[in-house]
Design a protein around this motif. Sequence first.
Motif, PDB file in Angstrom:
ATOM      1  N   ASP A   1      12.218  -0.009   4.690  1.00  0.00           N
ATOM      2  CA  ASP A   1      11.334   0.652   5.643  1.00  0.00           C
ATOM      3  C   ASP A   1      10.664   1.857   5.004  1.00  0.00           C
ATOM      4  O   ASP A   1       9.543   2.225   5.372  1.00  0.00           O
ATOM      5  CB  ASP A   1      12.129   1.129   6.871  1.00  0.00           C
ATOM      6  CG  ASP A   1      12.765  -0.023   7.615  1.00  0.00           C
ATOM      7  OD1 ASP A   1      12.033  -0.932   8.016  1.00  0.00           O
ATOM      8  OD2 ASP A   1      13.999  -0.009   7.771  1.00  0.00           O
TER       9      ASP A   1
ATOM     10  N   ILE B   1      11.222  -3.663  -1.942  1.00  0.00           N
ATOM     11  CA  ILE B   1      10.385  -4.443  -1.019  1.00  0.00           C
ATOM     12  C   ILE B   1      11.075  -5.755  -0.665  1.00  0.00           C
ATOM     13  O   ILE B   1      11.066  -6.195   0.496  1.00  0.00           O
ATOM     14  CB  ILE B   1       8.996  -4.685  -1.626  1.00  0.00           C
ATOM     15  CG1 ILE B   1       8.228  -3.363  -1.731  1.00  0.00           C
ATOM     16  CG2 ILE B   1       8.203  -5.695  -0.796  1.00  0.00           C
ATOM     17  CD1 ILE B   1       6.894  -3.472  -2.467  1.00  0.00           C
ATOM     18  N   SER B   2      11.682  -6.394  -1.664  1.00  0.00           N
ATOM     19  CA  SER B   2      12.367  -7.670  -1.415  1.00  0.00           C
ATOM     20  C   SER B   2      13.557  -7.515  -0.476  1.00  0.00           C
ATOM     21  O   SER B   2      13.968  -8.465   0.187  1.00  0.00           O
ATOM     22  CB  SER B   2      12.817  -8.287  -2.737  1.00  0.00           C
ATOM     23  OG  SER B   2      13.914  -7.572  -3.294  1.00  0.00           O
ATOM     24  N   LYS B   3      14.108  -6.296  -0.431  1.00  0.00           N
ATOM     25  CA  LYS B   3      15.257  -6.013   0.447  1.00  0.00           C
ATOM     26  C   LYS B   3      14.810  -5.455   1.801  1.00  0.00           C
ATOM     27  O   LYS B   3      15.609  -4.903   2.543  1.00  0.00           O
ATOM     28  CB  LYS B   3      16.202  -5.021  -0.237  1.00  0.00           C
ATOM     29  CG  LYS B   3      16.899  -5.599  -1.457  1.00  0.00           C
ATOM     30  CD  LYS B   3      17.791  -4.558  -2.134  1.00  0.00           C
ATOM     31  CE  LYS B   3      18.522  -5.141  -3.335  1.00  0.00           C
ATOM     32  NZ  LYS B   3      19.342  -4.109  -4.040  1.00  0.00           N
ATOM     33  N   HIS B   4      13.528  -5.609   2.106  1.00  0.00           N
ATOM     34  CA  HIS B   4      12.954  -5.214   3.399  1.00  0.00           C
ATOM     35  C   HIS B   4      13.100  -3.719   3.667  1.00  0.00           C
ATOM     36  O   HIS B   4      13.532  -3.298   4.747  1.00  0.00           O
ATOM     37  CB  HIS B   4      13.587  -6.023   4.539  1.00  0.00           C
ATOM     38  CG  HIS B   4      13.553  -7.503   4.330  1.00  0.00           C
ATOM     39  ND1 HIS B   4      12.372  -8.225   4.386  1.00  0.00           N
ATOM     40  CD2 HIS B   4      14.534  -8.390   4.010  1.00  0.00           C
ATOM     41  CE1 HIS B   4      12.626  -9.509   4.149  1.00  0.00           C
ATOM     42  NE2 HIS B   4      13.930  -9.636   3.918  1.00  0.00           N
TER      43      HIS B   4
ATOM     44  N   ILE C   1       5.351  -0.190   4.903  1.00  0.00           N
ATOM     45  CA  ILE C   1       6.442   0.614   4.347  1.00  0.00           C
ATOM     46  C   ILE C   1       5.942   2.031   4.118  1.00  0.00           C
ATOM     47  O   ILE C   1       4.858   2.249   3.569  1.00  0.00           O
ATOM     48  CB  ILE C   1       6.948   0.013   3.021  1.00  0.00           C
ATOM     49  CG1 ILE C   1       7.429  -1.424   3.235  1.00  0.00           C
ATOM     50  CG2 ILE C   1       8.079   0.866   2.439  1.00  0.00           C
ATOM     51  CD1 ILE C   1       7.817  -2.132   1.951  1.00  0.00           C
TER      52      ILE C   1
ATOM     53  N   ARG D   1      15.906   1.480   6.505  1.00  0.00           N
ATOM     54  CA  ARG D   1      16.438   1.180   5.173  1.00  0.00           C
ATOM     55  C   ARG D   1      15.629   2.001   4.174  1.00  0.00           C
ATOM     56  O   ARG D   1      14.444   1.750   3.958  1.00  0.00           O
ATOM     57  CB  ARG D   1      16.328  -0.312   4.874  1.00  0.00           C
ATOM     58  CG  ARG D   1      17.276  -1.159   5.719  1.00  0.00           C
ATOM     59  CD  ARG D   1      17.173  -2.647   5.384  1.00  0.00           C
ATOM     60  NE  ARG D   1      17.424  -2.924   3.984  1.00  0.00           N
ATOM     61  CZ  ARG D   1      18.635  -3.017   3.421  1.00  0.00           C
ATOM     62  NH1 ARG D   1      19.715  -2.808   4.180  1.00  0.00           N
ATOM     63  NH2 ARG D   1      18.783  -3.292   2.146  1.00  0.00           N
TER      64      ARG D   1
END
Length: 303
Positions: free
Chosen positions: A59, A54-57, A82, A3
């Motif tokens: 990568d 970051i909240s949406k995970h 990340i 992502r």
Amino acid sequence: MSRIFVILNANSGSGHDEALTRQVQGLFVSAGVPAEVCLARGGGEIAAKIADAISKHADVIVAGGGDGTASTVAAELAGGDIALGILPLGTLNHFAKDLGLPLALDAAVRQIAAGRRTRVDVGEVNGRVFINNSSLGLYPDIVHERDRQRKRIGRGKWLALLWASVTALRKYPFLSVCLSVKGIEHRRRTPFVFIGNNEYRMEGFSMGDRESLTGGSLSLYATQRAGRIRLVQLSLRALVGQLKQARDFDVVLGTEIIVESSHHHLRVATDGETSVMKPPLHYRIRPACLTVLGAVSSDRPGP
């Protein structure tokens, strides 16, 4: 599939717009790795976009801009999993150059898409992360005055920098500091102190470059009682490769550096941004704590 979130700084370089956003989106699609691309105007929006990614995970979070943009994103990612990607869209792009990253936009996207991860070092002063360098004295004063002129007078970046330099050199303040490295104290009255993330070349036409971002050390550079004329002489010595021979120029490497001063507050520059900090200033290297995509100048592969 990773992502990938791309944050383009609208204020970097000569400025960017929605057309660039669409172009970058298309380049990532062509490279086979779709990405969510957004445009941010100013530091507050960049911070909000990072938090959202970051909240949406995420990568990978890609910083599209100059050294200031890369530093802002790196500060949030250091010590985590990340990875940082870089689209060098700023004026100087020192960090990208020292990593050996391509400066052309399409090539930079392909490097990110390839997914090669490398761990590099960052520096830190009183909890604030920097990827290039930090300094005290003349340079922070010049940056502060440059930004003041741009905001209040409306001067362009380079004209403001010129006038800010003239103003700072006219005042030419000296700092009385105690620099502690490896348990040894260096007391100096100096116009500037420069601390780099790893060692900088301070000689010849590659002055300001770094051979490595994985050396695990900070580099300290300071003059001793250098007046205006002496400062010019030191600059000329650097160009002819004799700077380290100068008797009144310090070059010291260490993993931690303490800067003490009788001043209650010091203006500190970190990656071109200024802030006011209360001494003592505690500098430290954080080895291999930042994962970067596409770097070719490191021997530390990422996970």
